[in-house]
Scaffold this active site. Structure first.
Site, PDB file in Angstrom:
ATOM      1  NE  ARG A   1       1.417   4.040   8.744  1.00 23.46           N
ATOM      2  CZ  ARG A   1       2.529   3.920   9.496  1.00 23.46           C
ATOM      3  NH1 ARG A   1       3.661   3.990   9.035  1.00 23.46           N
ATOM      4  NH2 ARG A   1       2.202   3.765  10.912  1.00 23.46           N
TER       5      ARG A   1
ATOM      6  CG  HIS B   1       9.364   7.661   6.961  1.00 13.92           C
ATOM      7  ND1 HIS B   1       8.648   6.571   7.193  1.00 13.92           N
ATOM      8  CD2 HIS B   1       8.415   8.599   6.666  1.00 13.92           C
ATOM      9  CE1 HIS B   1       7.241   6.700   7.091  1.00 13.92           C
ATOM     10  NE2 HIS B   1       7.032   7.957   6.747  1.00 13.92           N
TER      11      HIS B   1
ATOM     12  CD  GLU C   1       4.106  10.372   6.541  1.00  8.75           C
ATOM     13  OE1 GLU C   1       4.721   8.924   6.729  1.00  8.75           O
ATOM     14  OE2 GLU C   1       3.093  10.693   6.026  1.00  8.75           O
TER      15      GLU C   1
ATOM     16  CB  CYS D   1       9.921   1.428  11.207  1.00 11.80           C
ATOM     17  SG  CYS D   1      10.698   2.124   9.813  1.00 11.80           S
TER      18      CYS D   1
ATOM     19  CG  ASN E   1       5.657   6.343  10.506  1.00 16.39           C
ATOM     20  OD1 ASN E   1       6.061   5.255  10.139  1.00 16.39           O
ATOM     21  ND2 ASN E   1       6.519   7.174  10.113  1.00 16.39           N
TER      22      ASN E   1
ATOM     23  CG  ASP F   1      12.874   6.244  10.175  1.00 19.56           C
ATOM     24  OD1 ASP F   1      12.602   5.965   9.018  1.00 19.56           O
ATOM     25  OD2 ASP F   1      12.021   5.940  11.161  1.00 19.56           O
TER      26      ASP F   1
ATOM     27  NE  ARG G   1       5.546   7.668   2.442  1.00 20.02           N
ATOM     28  CZ  ARG G   1       5.522   6.606   2.730  1.00 20.02           C
ATOM     29  NH1 ARG G   1       5.337   6.267   3.995  1.00 20.02           N
ATOM     30  NH2 ARG G   1       5.589   5.589   1.980  1.00 20.02           N
TER      31      ARG G   1
ATOM     32  CG  ASN H   1       8.007   0.832   2.031  1.00 19.14           C
ATOM     33  OD1 ASN H   1       8.657  -0.072   1.996  1.00 19.14           O
ATOM     34  ND2 ASN H   1       7.228   0.869   3.531  1.00 19.14           N
TER      35      ASN H   1
ATOM     36  N   PRO I   1       3.673   3.395  -1.929  1.00 21.32           N
ATOM     37  CG  PRO I   1       2.209   4.687  -3.443  1.00 21.32           C
ATOM     38  CD  PRO I   1       2.142   4.246  -2.015  1.00 21.32           C
TER      39      PRO I   1
ATOM     40  CG  LEU J   1      -1.949  -1.054   1.324  1.00 21.64           C
ATOM     41  CD1 LEU J   1      -2.787  -1.151   2.662  1.00 21.64           C
ATOM     42  CD2 LEU J   1      -2.861  -0.949   0.110  1.00 21.64           C
TER      43      LEU J   1
END
Length: 443
Positions: free
Chosen positions: A143, A250, A179, A371, A115, A252, A216, A30, A28, A26
Site C-alpha cells: 500500500r 481501520h 491510513e 472501503c 485509504n 471504519d 496503523r 486484516n 497482517p 499481504l
C-alpha cells in the site's frame, strides 16, 4: 474560493477494481485478507460488483465519481530493488527469489479508496477550499507504493486550485503512519455547514506498541493532516487496542458516521464515554450528535468484524428524511448483524433503512462498501469544477462495464501473475481505460 456554508452534497469517489485483483494475503491484522490467502479470485466479478454499487448510488441521486486503478505491476518499484532485464525477466526473477515483493508490485489494493486520502471540506478548512491529503499507508509495503499515483489522480479529478488543494502524502515513515479517511469521520448538521472532524488513531508514535497486530494510524499523523488542512474543530480519538487485536485494522471496520449520526460498536474507541463528551463539546452550538452504539452483548466484536456491519456506507439520499445504510450482503447472512441492522432501521433513530449490496470479492480481501469509497463534500461550484470525465453517468457505466467484461479475467490466483501474458493484459486494460476516461463526458 468557495463560500463557507454554501449548499453542498457528499459525493463518493469509488475505487475501480484493477485487473490484477488477487488474494495475496499481504495485510497482517486484516483477517479476511489472511484467511483467503492464495484463493481463487475473480477480477471481472470484483469490478462489476463495484460498478453496480456505484450505479446504485448514482441512481439514488448521490454524485458518484470513479477513481481509476493503479498501473500494475509496479516495475519501477521492482527495478529499484535490483531486478533487471526485460519486464518479463524482472517479473520472473522477482517471483522466483522474492515472492512477497512481487506480490506487492502486483497488488490491486488501491481499489479501497477510503485509504486514498483524508478530506476536509471547504466549510471546515481555514482557506475555504476542499483539502485532500493522499495517505502514505506505510504500515504495509504494497500500500505504501500507492500515494504518488493517488495524488496525481486526485489532481486530475479536482484540478481547479481555487476550489481544491491536493496535498502529497506525509513523509513515509512509521511515526507519521497515515491510513486516510478510513480513520476519519465528519459529523455536521448539513453537509455545507461547519462540522466536527473525528480523527481516530491507533497509537502515539513515541509510545511502544506491543500488541500482535499493527496500529496503523498514529496520532501524530492525524494531527499533521488536520493542521495542514486548517481543519476546524478536530477531535482526536484513540481506537480500542482490543478492537485492533480482533481485526479492526481501520476504525471504519467498527464505526461509520454521517450528518449528526455516529454509528459504532461498543469496543470501537478506547473510552466511549470520553469520546461522546469530546464530540458533544466540539459540536456545541452547531448540532446535537446522535450516538447509535451497538453493545458487545447484542453483537460480539467477532461478528461485527466478520460481517462488516460498520463498514457500511451511511448516506443521505435526496427525498428521504433519514439516513440509509448501504451494507454488504454479509450482514444479511449473519443472523446477529442482520438483527441489529433491521432493529436500528425499524427504530425512530437517524437511520431509516438498510440496503444490501454484493461486494463479495472485495470483502474476501477485507474491504466492504465503505472501503471502496472516498467521501468528498462539494458545493455546487466545486461539483461543477470537478473533472466531468470521471463522474459516473449511465453512459460511462455502460462503457466501463463493457471495458471490464472485455479486459478482465474471471479466474486469477497469485501464481497466475507470473505469466507474462498478465503483464500485457494489465497494460492493455489500463491503456483502454485511459482512452475511455479521456472521451468527452456524456449523459
Amino acid at each position: 474560493m468557495s463560500g463557507v456554508g454554501a449548499p453542498a452534497v457528499e459525493a463518493n469517489l469509488d475505487g475501480l477494481v484493477g485487473p490484477t485483483h488477487n488474494y495475496a494475503g499481504l495485510s497482517p491484522g486484516n483477517l479476511a485478507s489472511q484467511t483467503h490467502f492464495g484463493a481463487l479470485s475473480n477480477p471481472r466479478a470484483a469490478v462489476l460488483q463495484g460498478l453496480a454499487k456505484m450505479k446504485l448510488l448514482a441512481d439514488l441521486g448521490v454524485p458518484q465519481f470513479v477513481l481509476p486503478p493503479h498501473d500494475r505491476p509496479d516495475f519501477a518499484f521492482l527495478r529499484s530493488l535490483g531486478f533487471g532485464g526485460s519486464d518479463a525477466q524482472v517479473n520472473e526473477a522477482a517471483w522466483k527469489t522474492a515472492p512477497l515483493l512481487a506480490g506487492a508490485a502486483w497488488s490491486a489494493s488501491a481499489m479501497w479508496a477510503a485509504n486514498a486520502a483524508t478530506v476536509t471540506p471547504s466549510a471546515d478548512s481555514a482557506d475555504g477550499r476542499v483539502h485532500l491529503s493522499a495517505a502514505n499507508l506505510v504500515a504495509n509495503l504494497h500500500r505504501s507504493l500507492e500515494h504518488p499515483q493517488t495524488a496525481a489522480q486526485l489532481r486530475t479529478i479536482f484540478p481547479d486550485e481555487s476550489h481544491f488543494a491536493v496535498h502529497d502524502a506525509l513523509p513515509s515513515q512509521p511515526h507519521l503512519g497515515d491510513e486516510g479517511a478510513a480513520n476519519h469521520v465528519r459529523l455536521c448538521a448539513e453537509h455545507g455547514a461547519p462540522g466536527v472532524n473525528l480523527f481516530a488513531y491507533g497509537r502515539d508514535a513515541y509510545v511502544p506498541w506491543t500488541h500482535p497486530f499493527p496500529a496503523r494510524q498514529t496520532r501524530e499523523a492525524s494531527e499533521a493532516v488536520a493542521r495542514r488542512h486548517g481543519a476546524h474543530r478536530p477531535v482526536f480519538l484513540r481506537q480500542n487496542p482490543a478492537a485492533i487485536a480482533a481485526g479492526a485494522f481501520h476504525n471504519d471496520v467498527v464505526c461509520v458516521g454521517a450528518r449528526t449520526c455516529l454509528f459504532y460498536h461498543q469496543t470501537a474507541f478506547e473510552d466511549p464515554a470520553a469520546m461522546r463528551d469530546k464530540v458533544r463539546r466540539a459540536a456545541d452550538g452547531l448540532f446535537e450528535p446522535q450516538f447509535v452504539e451497538v453493545s458487545e452483548a447484542e453483537l460480539p466484536l467477532a461478528d461485527a468484524i466478520a460481517s462488516y456491519l460498520f463498514n457500511s456506507m451511511l448516506i443521505e439520499v435526496p427525498g428521504e428524511d433519514r439516513l440509509v445504510l448501504i451494507a454488504p450482503m454479509d450482514v444479511a447472512e449473519n443472523p446477529l448483524a442482520h438483527a441489529v441492522a433491521e432493529r436500528i432501521a425499524a427504530s425512530n433513530g437517524p437511520i431509516g433503512r438498510v440496503q444490501y449490496v454484493d461486494v463479495r470479492e472485495s470483502m474476501r480481501n477485507g474491504g466492504g462498501p465503505a472501503c471502496l469509497r472516498l467521501r468528498v463534500v462539494l458545493t455546487p461550484a466545486q461539483l461543477t469544477a470537478a473533472n466531468p470525465g470521471y463522474r459516473l453517468t449511465d453512459a460511462l457505466h455502460r462503457r466501463l462495464t463493457a471495458w471490464a467484461e472485455h479486459h478482465y479475467r474471471d479466474r486469477l490466483t497469485p501464481a497466475d501473475l507470473i505469466d507474462p501474458a498478465m503483464i500485457r493484459e494489465s497494460r492493455e486494460a489500463m491503456n483502454a481505460l485511459d482512452d475511455l476516461l479521456s472521451r468527452p463526458a456524456s449523459t
